[in-house]
Design an enzyme around this catalytic site. Structure first.
Site, PDB file in Angstrom:
ATOM      1  N   LYS A 170      25.864   6.691  24.641  1.00 34.47           N
ATOM      2  CA  LYS A 170      26.857   7.314  23.782  1.00 34.47           C
ATOM      3  C   LYS A 170      26.948   6.460  22.520  1.00 34.47           C
ATOM      4  CE  LYS A 170      31.269   9.648  23.769  1.00 34.47           C
ATOM      5  NZ  LYS A 170      31.696   9.258  22.438  1.00 34.47           N
TER       6      LYS A 170
ATOM      7  N   GLU B   1       0.837  -1.200   0.000  1.00 37.00           N
ATOM      8  CA  GLU B   1       0.000   0.000   0.000  1.00 37.00           C
ATOM      9  C   GLU B   1       0.876   1.256   0.000  1.00 37.00           C
ATOM     10  OE1 GLU B   1      -3.701   1.124   2.808  1.00 37.00           O
ATOM     11  OE2 GLU B   1      -3.327  -1.003   2.382  1.00 37.00           O
TER      12      GLU B   1
ATOM     13  N   GLU C 111      21.904   9.218  28.962  1.00 30.98           N
ATOM     14  CA  GLU C 111      21.553   8.600  27.676  1.00 30.98           C
ATOM     15  C   GLU C 111      22.723   7.777  27.164  1.00 30.98           C
ATOM     16  OE1 GLU C 111      20.517  12.435  26.286  1.00 30.98           O
ATOM     17  OE2 GLU C 111      22.325  12.684  25.085  1.00 30.98           O
TER      18      GLU C 111
HETATM   19  S1  IVH Z   1      26.572  15.429  23.480  1.00 30.37           S
HETATM   20  C1  IVH Z   1      28.276  19.385  24.120  1.00 30.37           C
HETATM   21  N1  IVH Z   1      25.436  13.087  23.525  1.00 30.37           N
HETATM   22  O1  IVH Z   1      30.330  11.782  21.233  1.00 30.37           O
HETATM   23  C2  IVH Z   1      28.108  17.935  24.061  1.00 30.37           C
HETATM   24  N2  IVH Z   1      27.399  13.331  22.239  1.00 30.37           N
HETATM   25  O2  IVH Z   1      32.704  14.202  21.893  1.00 30.37           O
HETATM   26  C3  IVH Z   1      28.060  17.480  22.698  1.00 30.37           C
HETATM   27  N3  IVH Z   1      28.064  11.289  21.050  1.00 30.37           N
HETATM   28  O3  IVH Z   1      31.363  13.207  18.521  1.00 30.37           O
HETATM   29  C4  IVH Z   1      27.922  16.046  22.544  1.00 30.37           C
HETATM   30  N4  IVH Z   1      26.407  10.032  21.739  1.00 30.37           N
HETATM   31  O4  IVH Z   1      28.952  12.610  18.255  1.00 30.37           O
HETATM   32  C5  IVH Z   1      26.460  13.808  23.057  1.00 30.37           C
HETATM   33  N5  IVH Z   1      24.279  11.075  23.636  1.00 30.37           N
HETATM   34  C6  IVH Z   1      25.289  11.814  23.166  1.00 30.37           C
HETATM   35  C7  IVH Z   1      26.255  11.258  22.301  1.00 30.37           C
HETATM   36  C8  IVH Z   1      27.311  12.063  21.865  1.00 30.37           C
HETATM   37  C9  IVH Z   1      27.485  10.064  21.001  1.00 30.37           C
HETATM   38  C10 IVH Z   1      29.309  11.631  20.324  1.00 30.37           C
HETATM   39  C11 IVH Z   1      29.258  12.889  19.582  1.00 30.37           C
HETATM   40  C12 IVH Z   1      30.626  13.470  19.673  1.00 30.37           C
HETATM   41  C13 IVH Z   1      31.236  12.741  20.799  1.00 30.37           C
HETATM   42  C14 IVH Z   1      31.478  13.669  21.936  1.00 30.37           C
END
Ligand code: IVH
Length: 692
Positions: free
Chosen positions: A122, A36, A120
């Site tokens: 990572k 669909e 949360e």
């Molecule tokens: S917050 C100001 N939350 O981890 C904070 N980053 O250096 C900005 N990452 O390359 C990041 N999961 O891509 C945040 N739940 C999450 C994340 C996350 C993965 C990665 C992000 C960045 C690195 C942090």
């Protein structure tokens, strides 16, 4: 020109398709059947083909649009994309350290209330900034150095889970959504399986898969990679009415606009909540559908985040709390093989010790020759080793750039191990099989337990009481090396085993003795020849009628047997070509294992073809089973009841009503000797009538 009606229809279709996209790709809860959906999609495509002026950039038909690029344009981020501080303490106490720092920075004393946090996952992928202007996706960029990234809009548009238009009535003038593009493990496996089948390059791990796909210059290529996205924050924001005031409420609001947000997140106060989250996720890490490298804690309220501010390029209000890495680099010191229970030789890389996935790993499986070839792993190579959860460590890939000079040779199991390292039997690779195998099925210590259990099984030699536990003991105490040794066991030895009373030892001994009288089919099956199951064993017995004929059969002779193809034929000749196996067969015969031999179908084919025989009473030497086997080998059938059509009734002692019936109907009656004579290769026409 498209009429107002057509325009309204196109708009409605677009909205509906995007809603289904969201249900399918984000919520994983499709609301309509695929067919669909396709129907709606094709209707929209048809409208847009007829009226190209109707095409909008956010139309679901426009996800894969552009041509391959020469390179990516630079994008200066309106708000820098920061990195995040990593908590050095990998234990759960790392969460407490973060809480202590936050409280100190905020000037809170012990008497003050707990700080509220968002916790949360990572995600392990590639950071992306999605820029929506008035609800429309206008640009997607990588993080780059945090100030300037690359414009990857074309590729990001191919991700079905990312809305091209926010599903909201009043979108902010500017809304930058930040998050991670990643690849789910099942998508990764499926993609690699498909690539492998097509003989194409595979991805090393889901993270490289995600990062590599987004950096593809050809959006059509990127579109083929199964990627996912989760939002975890904001960049530039302008004109957002009633904008949320906490991180948690922001993620809820984004989810409400159809942006994918991971549901594995909590809001809670104080360090204890973070510790609990950390431990909970650690315990479930391997069962999550995607890789993570840790968890992230954030101060939930934006006003507190502002108060805490930044330390150089990292916010003071967030921290990444990592789990032990599941991949590391190390070097291959050597490649050895392990012989498994079924005789498969599994190559194992001996590694320079490396701490990965929480333990020190010194060896890792290479699975089989095909995997070695595909990954091209050589002794001396630097390799990526992966250990996730309780899964056995595995060599993921060789780092070719770090290969020693001069290059070490390719590793070929058959060249290095022409014979089994456990038993010295020849090693072969069967056509169409990935595994290289030891042919010493009956003598190989690695295969001993398996071989014995199979040998004693109900459908094989049927030695009741010779099960798992007993086989373990017999093998581990060195009492039994090959199946032939079973026939040398005595009461004293058996009674001395664990959990073996004299009575059960005597029973077992009786069962061993009774098993000596068997059939050719059972014996062939009991040998555990690879690819020779019960039915094939019966066919072989019927065809050859004698073990020696089977042993001396060439591959062409074997191919004449019903259902025997080249692979089975090869397995059989390889098995009997191994002198160790023949020794065991001879020892078994010498120990008194016997079965009736007969002409076999190959010689006496058809002597009973089309004839039905009935067996009744106890024959002096043949079991019912062997009599039946011999009759069938001669092309006859064995039926349960006598009729006028019965060719012969074979009667033994205590024959009952079937014999009477045969006499009434005038059916020919044979005794065992008569049957044997009938089937004898040199006396095919003799018929011994039973005198009654
Ligand atoms: S917050 C100001 N939350 O981890 C904070 N980053 O250096 C900005 N990452 O390359 C990041 N999961 O891509 C945040 N739940 C999450 C994340 C996350 C993965 C990665 C992000 C960045 C690195 C942090």
């Amino acid at each position: 020109m498209a009429s107002a009606d057509v325009l309204a229809r196109a708009t409605a279709l677009r909205r509906e398709i995007e809603q289904h996209n969201y249900a399918y790709y984000v919520l994983d809860q499709p609301t309509i059947p695929d067919a669909e959906y396709d129907w709606l999609f094709r209707e929209l495509q048809a409208l847009e083909t007829e009226y190209p002026e109707l095409i909008t950039p956010d139309s679901p038909t426009q996800r894969v649009g552009g041509k391959p690029l020469d390179g990516f344009a630079q994008v200066r981020h309106a708000v820098p994309m920061l990195s995040i501080r990593t908590e050095t303490d990998t234990e759960a106490s790392g969460a407490q350290a973060f809480d202590v720092r936050v409280r100190k920075e905020l000037g809170l004393s012990e008497a003050d209330p707990l700080v509220e946090y968002a916790a949360e996952l990572k995600f392990d992928g590639l950071a992306i900034n999605l820029r929506y202007e008035h609800g429309l996706l206008v640009q997607a960029a990588t993080r780059g150095d945090g100030e300037t990234g690359e414009d990857v809009t074309q590729n990001i548009r191919t991700l079905h889970c990312i809305p091209l238009r926010l599903q909201t009535e009043a979108p902010p003038a500017v809304l930058e959504v930040r998050g991670e593009v990643f690849m789910r493990r099942d998508d990764f496996e499926r993609y690699n399986a498909r690539q492998r089948e097509a003989g194409k390059l595979t991805l090393v791990n889901p993270r490289n898969g995600a990062a590599g796909s987004i950096r593809q210059l050809d959006p059509a290529m990127a579109a083929q990679r199964p990627l996912s996205f989760f939002a975890y924050g904001l960049g530039d924001v302008q004109g957002w009415k009633d904008a949320p005031r906490t991180h948690g409420a922001t993620l809820d609001a984004l989810a409400g606009m159809s942006i994918p947000v991971c549901s594995e997140r909590i809001i809670g106060s104080g360090a204890a909540v973070l510790v609990a989250f950390h431990d909970d996720i650690a315990a479930r890490r391997d069962s999550l559908p995607f890789d993570i490298d840790g968890v992230v804690y954030k101060v939930n309220a934006y006003d507190l985040q502002r108060e805490l501010g930044f330390l150089t390029r990292e916010p003071r209000w967030a921290v990444a709390h990592k789990y032990p890495a599941q991949e590391q680099l190390t070097t291959v010191l050597g490649i050895e093989v392990q012989v498994g229970r079924t005789g498969a030789l599994t190559p194992v890389a001996r590694l320079a010790p490396v701490f990965v996935g929480g333990v020190t790993v010194t060896n890792a499986t290479l699975h089989n020759q095909d995997e070695i070839d595909r990954k091209d792993v050589r002794v001396g190579d630097t390799v990526i080793v992966r250990r996730a959860g309780d899964v056995i460590p595995e060599v993921v890939a060789a780092v070719i750039e770090r290969r020693p000079d001069p290059e070490p040779p390719r590793f070929n199991i058959l060249e290095i191990y022409p014979v089994c390292p456990e038993c010295g039997s020849h090693v072969v690779r069967l056509e169409g099989e990935a595994a290289v195998r030891c042919t010493g099925g009956l003598v190989c210590p690695a295969q001993r337990k398996q071989a014995l259990l199979h040998f004693a099984g109900r459908r094989a030699m049927d030695i009741e009481g010779l099960g798992d536990k007993l086989v373990d003991q017999l093998v581990e105490r060195g009492l039994v090396h090959t199946p032939a040794d079973v026939y040398g066991l005595d009461l004293v030895t058996l009674a001395g085993l664990d959990r073996m009373a004299e009575k059960s030892a005597a029973n077992l001994l009786a069962a061993i003795e009774a098993s000596k009288a068997t059939t050719l089919a059972r014996f062939i099956f009991a040998l555990g020849i690879r690819n020779v199951g019960e039915t094939t064993a019966k066919d072989l017995a019927r065809h050859f009628g004698s073990l020696d004929k089977l042993i001396s059969a060439a591959e062409v002779d074997l191919l004449a047997v019903r259902d025997v193809g080249p692979i089975v034929a090869q397995s059989i000749t390889q098995f009997f070509a191994e002198p160790h196996n023949l020794d065991v067969v001879n020892s078994l015969r010498a120990a008194g294992v016997h079965w009736p031999e007969f002409a076999g179908m190959s010689q006496s084919a058809g002597i009973l073809t089309g004839q039905t025989l009935v067996l009744t009473g106890t024959l002096p030497t043949l079991t019912r089973e062997s009599a039946k086997e011999m009759i069938e080998a001669a092309g006859g059938k064995v039926a349960g009841s006598v009729s006028k059509k019965t060719a012969y009734v074979v009667a033994g002692e205590e024959a009952g009503s079937k014999l009477t019936k045969a006499q009434e109907l005038g059916v020919s009656i044979l005794d065992e000797a008569g049957l044997l004579a009938l089937l004898a290769p040199d006396n095919n026409n003799a018929q011994h009538r039973l005198d009654l």
